[in-house]
Design a protein around this motif. Structure first.
Motif, PDB file in Angstrom:
ATOM      1  N   ASP A  22      36.156  25.596  63.593  1.00 21.52           N
ATOM      2  CA  ASP A  22      36.102  24.278  62.970  1.00 21.52           C
ATOM      3  C   ASP A  22      34.923  24.123  62.020  1.00 21.52           C
ATOM      4  O   ASP A  22      34.886  23.183  61.225  1.00 21.52           O
ATOM      5  N   GLN A  23      33.969  25.035  62.099  1.00 23.52           N
ATOM      6  CA  GLN A  23      32.730  24.862  61.349  1.00 23.52           C
ATOM      7  C   GLN A  23      32.942  24.773  59.840  1.00 23.52           C
ATOM      8  O   GLN A  23      32.335  23.911  59.181  1.00 23.52           O
ATOM      9  N   PRO A  24      33.785  25.625  59.218  1.00 24.18           N
ATOM     10  CA  PRO A  24      33.984  25.494  57.764  1.00 24.18           C
ATOM     11  C   PRO A  24      34.497  24.115  57.362  1.00 24.18           C
ATOM     12  O   PRO A  24      34.072  23.562  56.338  1.00 24.18           O
ATOM     13  N   THR A  25      35.404  23.554  58.160  1.00 22.71           N
ATOM     14  CA  THR A  25      35.929  22.228  57.842  1.00 22.71           C
ATOM     15  C   THR A  25      34.844  21.178  57.991  1.00 22.71           C
ATOM     16  O   THR A  25      34.730  20.251  57.169  1.00 22.71           O
ATOM     17  N   ARG A  26      34.024  21.297  59.015  1.00 27.75           N
ATOM     18  CA  ARG A  26      32.939  20.329  59.195  1.00 27.75           C
ATOM     19  C   ARG A  26      31.928  20.421  58.052  1.00 27.75           C
ATOM     20  O   ARG A  26      31.378  19.412  57.615  1.00 27.75           O
ATOM     21  N   GLU A  27      31.691  21.630  57.584  1.00 23.79           N
ATOM     22  CA  GLU A  27      30.796  21.779  56.442  1.00 23.79           C
ATOM     23  C   GLU A  27      31.387  21.111  55.212  1.00 23.79           C
ATOM     24  O   GLU A  27      30.663  20.530  54.395  1.00 23.79           O
ATOM     25  N   ARG A  28      32.720  21.160  55.058  1.00 26.72           N
ATOM     26  CA  ARG A  28      33.379  20.467  53.952  1.00 26.72           C
ATOM     27  C   ARG A  28      33.200  18.955  54.084  1.00 26.72           C
ATOM     28  O   ARG A  28      32.988  18.261  53.083  1.00 26.72           O
ATOM     29  N   VAL A  29      33.291  18.451  55.298  1.00 26.45           N
ATOM     30  CA  VAL A  29      33.099  17.022  55.534  1.00 26.45           C
ATOM     31  C   VAL A  29      31.672  16.621  55.150  1.00 26.45           C
ATOM     32  O   VAL A  29      31.455  15.635  54.430  1.00 26.45           O
ATOM     33  N   VAL A  30      30.704  17.400  55.606  1.00 30.38           N
ATOM     34  CA  VAL A  30      29.305  17.090  55.320  1.00 30.38           C
ATOM     35  C   VAL A  30      29.038  17.181  53.818  1.00 30.38           C
ATOM     36  O   VAL A  30      28.386  16.301  53.233  1.00 30.38           O
ATOM     37  N   ARG A  31      29.535  18.229  53.182  1.00 35.72           N
ATOM     38  CA  ARG A  31      29.327  18.401  51.744  1.00 35.72           C
ATOM     39  C   ARG A  31      29.978  17.269  50.959  1.00 35.72           C
ATOM     40  O   ARG A  31      29.424  16.792  49.959  1.00 35.72           O
ATOM     41  N   SER A  32      31.145  16.820  51.405  1.00 33.06           N
ATOM     42  CA  SER A  32      31.831  15.725  50.717  1.00 33.06           C
ATOM     43  C   SER A  32      31.000  14.446  50.758  1.00 33.06           C
ATOM     44  O   SER A  32      30.889  13.717  49.761  1.00 33.06           O
ATOM     45  N   ILE A  33      30.388  14.166  51.908  1.00 38.43           N
ATOM     46  CA  ILE A  33      29.549  12.978  52.032  1.00 38.43           C
ATOM     47  C   ILE A  33      28.267  13.148  51.221  1.00 38.43           C
ATOM     48  O   ILE A  33      27.777  12.193  50.595  1.00 38.43           O
ATOM     49  N   LEU A  34      27.731  14.352  51.192  1.00 36.20           N
ATOM     50  CA  LEU A  34      26.539  14.621  50.385  1.00 36.20           C
ATOM     51  C   LEU A  34      26.817  14.360  48.912  1.00 36.20           C
ATOM     52  O   LEU A  34      26.036  13.715  48.217  1.00 36.20           O
ATOM     53  N   ASP A  35      27.953  14.850  48.416  1.00 35.16           N
ATOM     54  CA  ASP A  35      28.273  14.751  46.998  1.00 35.16           C
ATOM     55  C   ASP A  35      28.762  13.369  46.581  1.00 35.16           C
ATOM     56  O   ASP A  35      28.552  12.951  45.439  1.00 35.16           O
ATOM     57  N   ASN A  36      29.426  12.661  47.507  1.00 32.38           N
ATOM     58  CA  ASN A  36      30.076  11.403  47.140  1.00 32.38           C
ATOM     59  C   ASN A  36      29.476  10.167  47.788  1.00 32.38           C
ATOM     60  O   ASN A  36      29.887   9.051  47.481  1.00 32.38           O
ATOM     61  N   GLY A  37      28.540  10.360  48.689  1.00 34.37           N
ATOM     62  CA  GLY A  37      27.904   9.220  49.321  1.00 34.37           C
ATOM     63  C   GLY A  37      28.648   8.730  50.549  1.00 34.37           C
ATOM     64  O   GLY A  37      29.627   9.344  51.000  1.00 34.37           O
ATOM     65  N   PRO A  38      28.202   7.606  51.136  1.00 33.28           N
ATOM     66  CA  PRO A  38      28.828   7.064  52.344  1.00 33.28           C
ATOM     67  C   PRO A  38      30.337   6.954  52.192  1.00 33.28           C
ATOM     68  O   PRO A  38      30.836   6.432  51.192  1.00 33.28           O
ATOM     69  N   SER A  39      31.080   7.449  53.184  1.00 31.27           N
ATOM     70  CA  SER A  39      32.536   7.554  53.075  1.00 31.27           C
ATOM     71  C   SER A  39      33.201   7.106  54.366  1.00 31.27           C
ATOM     72  O   SER A  39      32.678   7.323  55.461  1.00 31.27           O
ATOM     73  N   THR A  40      34.388   6.502  54.231  1.00 27.53           N
ATOM     74  CA  THR A  40      35.178   6.112  55.393  1.00 27.53           C
ATOM     75  C   THR A  40      36.035   7.280  55.853  1.00 27.53           C
ATOM     76  O   THR A  40      36.216   8.271  55.128  1.00 27.53           O
ATOM     77  N   THR A  41      36.603   7.141  57.036  1.00 29.43           N
ATOM     78  CA  THR A  41      37.512   8.173  57.542  1.00 29.43           C
ATOM     79  C   THR A  41      38.694   8.357  56.610  1.00 29.43           C
ATOM     80  O   THR A  41      39.086   9.489  56.289  1.00 29.43           O
ATOM     81  N   ALA A  42      39.282   7.248  56.153  1.00 31.91           N
ATOM     82  CA  ALA A  42      40.452   7.338  55.282  1.00 31.91           C
ATOM     83  C   ALA A  42      40.120   8.024  53.964  1.00 31.91           C
ATOM     84  O   ALA A  42      40.896   8.844  53.459  1.00 31.91           O
ATOM     85  N   THR A  43      38.960   7.707  53.408  1.00 33.24           N
ATOM     86  CA  THR A  43      38.553   8.330  52.146  1.00 33.24           C
ATOM     87  C   THR A  43      38.366   9.831  52.316  1.00 33.24           C
ATOM     88  O   THR A  43      38.795  10.633  51.481  1.00 33.24           O
ATOM     89  N   LEU A  44      37.710  10.220  53.411  1.00 32.14           N
ATOM     90  CA  LEU A  44      37.499  11.644  53.666  1.00 32.14           C
ATOM     91  C   LEU A  44      38.816  12.372  53.867  1.00 32.14           C
ATOM     92  O   LEU A  44      39.009  13.491  53.376  1.00 32.14           O
ATOM     93  N   ALA A  45      39.737  11.742  54.592  1.00 34.83           N
ATOM     94  CA  ALA A  45      41.040  12.371  54.834  1.00 34.83           C
ATOM     95  C   ALA A  45      41.767  12.623  53.528  1.00 34.83           C
ATOM     96  O   ALA A  45      42.334  13.712  53.305  1.00 34.83           O
ATOM     97  N   LEU A  90      24.870  10.754  55.975  1.00 38.74           N
ATOM     98  CA  LEU A  90      24.057  11.841  56.488  1.00 38.74           C
ATOM     99  C   LEU A  90      22.785  11.303  57.123  1.00 38.74           C
ATOM    100  O   LEU A  90      22.164  10.373  56.603  1.00 38.74           O
ATOM    101  N   THR A  91      22.396  11.874  58.232  1.00 36.19           N
ATOM    102  CA  THR A  91      21.111  11.573  58.841  1.00 36.19           C
ATOM    103  C   THR A  91      20.056  12.479  58.217  1.00 36.19           C
ATOM    104  O   THR A  91      20.357  13.365  57.401  1.00 36.19           O
ATOM    105  N   GLU A  92      18.831  12.276  58.603  1.00 37.03           N
ATOM    106  CA  GLU A  92      17.761  13.155  58.127  1.00 37.03           C
ATOM    107  C   GLU A  92      18.030  14.590  58.552  1.00 37.03           C
ATOM    108  O   GLU A  92      17.819  15.537  57.783  1.00 37.03           O
ATOM    109  N   LEU A  93      18.516  14.775  59.780  1.00 37.00           N
ATOM    110  CA  LEU A  93      18.861  16.112  60.255  1.00 37.00           C
ATOM    111  C   LEU A  93      19.969  16.712  59.402  1.00 37.00           C
ATOM    112  O   LEU A  93      19.938  17.903  59.067  1.00 37.00           O
ATOM    113  N   GLY A  94      20.964  15.884  59.042  1.00 40.39           N
ATOM    114  CA  GLY A  94      22.048  16.376  58.209  1.00 40.39           C
ATOM    115  C   GLY A  94      21.565  16.834  56.850  1.00 40.39           C
ATOM    116  O   GLY A  94      22.014  17.865  56.329  1.00 40.39           O
ATOM    117  N   ARG A  95      20.641  16.093  56.264  1.00 42.93           N
ATOM    118  CA  ARG A  95      20.126  16.490  54.961  1.00 42.93           C
ATOM    119  C   ARG A  95      19.302  17.769  55.054  1.00 42.93           C
ATOM    120  O   ARG A  95      19.203  18.533  54.097  1.00 42.93           O
TER     121      ARG A  95
END
Length: 250
Positions: A22-45, A90-95
């Motif tokens: 699952d890690q590659p997909t989670r990295e995609r989720v994190v990268r998407s939020i990094l690049d696009n800012g705060p996101s909802t579940t529906a937007t990420l999906a 993202l939290t500070e740890l996430g960044r």
């Protein structure tokens, strides 16, 4: 009878081996939020072509790991009736997963600079750092004369790791920086943000207003660029921000 407790094996990053697929997909989720800012579940999906259920599962795990946190959206961004969907940031740890490997060292270095040279030395350092950004901006505008100044600034910042974009708003434009490689340092030494904002004003040839910063706990750095010409002296506040259609600047 001896009871043996099963302890999940983990890889070198501390992730349970059963979760590695699952890690590659989670990295995609994190990268998407990094690049696009705060996101909802529906937007990420929609953005990642995943089902909402799958996204929620990854979000739950990332929250448990401390990489993300859920927040209520800003009142100015909610529309319609009903309870607004939570956004994930993202939290500070996430960044820390990205470009902040040497941030702690930088904090120590600037602390030493402050102790030995005083506040003037810190400001001088911040201004010199901003001047480097201005020189890079000059290079970008020379290489891409077709870009408007705000778009050239966003491209410059993106090349420096800030994941920046320009959005149109009713009063002009808004510069959004989804990432800040020096947020730890800027949290303790706001002179970095102040010098950066002043540099934005010089590069754009107009007054700009800082609305929010990652260094002070906001999900994104936002700077308002009003259409009306004004003083080039920057003004810094921490009020909410409004986002609209994004221009392509990457």
């Amino acid at each position: 009878m001896e009871i043996v407790q099963q302890v999940p094996q983990r890889d070198a990053t501390g992730v349970a081996t059963g979760q590695q697929h699952d890690q590659p997909t989670r990295e995609r989720v994190v990268r998407s939020i990094l690049d696009n800012g705060p996101s909802t579940t529906a937007t990420l999906a929609e953005r990642l072509s995943l089902t909402p259920a799958a996204v929620r599962r990854h979000l739950d795990q990332l929250i448990e790991e401390g990489v993300l946190e859920a927040r209520q959206p800003r009142a100015s961004t909610t529309r319609g009736r009903g309870r607004p969907a939570k956004v994930f940031v993202l939290t500070e740890l996430g960044r820390d997963r990205f470009d902040q490997a040497y941030d702690d060292l930088a904090v120590q270095a600037i602390r030493f600079l402050a102790e030995t040279g005083g506040a003037d030395a810190v400001r001088a350092f911040a201004e010199r750092r901003a001047s480097v950004l201005e020189r890079r901006f000059d290079d970008v505008t020379a290489e891409h004369p077709e870009l408007e100044a705000s778009e050239a600034l966003a491209r410059t910042l993106s090349e420096e790791g800030y994941a920046a974009a320009v959005r149109e708003i009713p009063v002009g434009e808004q510069l959004c920086q989804q990432h800040c490689p020096v947020s730890h340092v800027a949290h303790e030494f706001p002179e970095l943000c102040e010098a950066e904002t002043a540099a934005f004003s010089r590069m754009l040839g107009r007054h700009v207003q800082r609305l929010a910063t990652i260094a002070h706990g906001d999900g994104v750095c936002t700077t308002c660029i009003p259409t009306v010409q004004g003083s080039t002296a920057p003004s810094t506040t921490t009020s909410g921000s409004t986002t609209h259609t994004e221009r392509v600047t990457r």
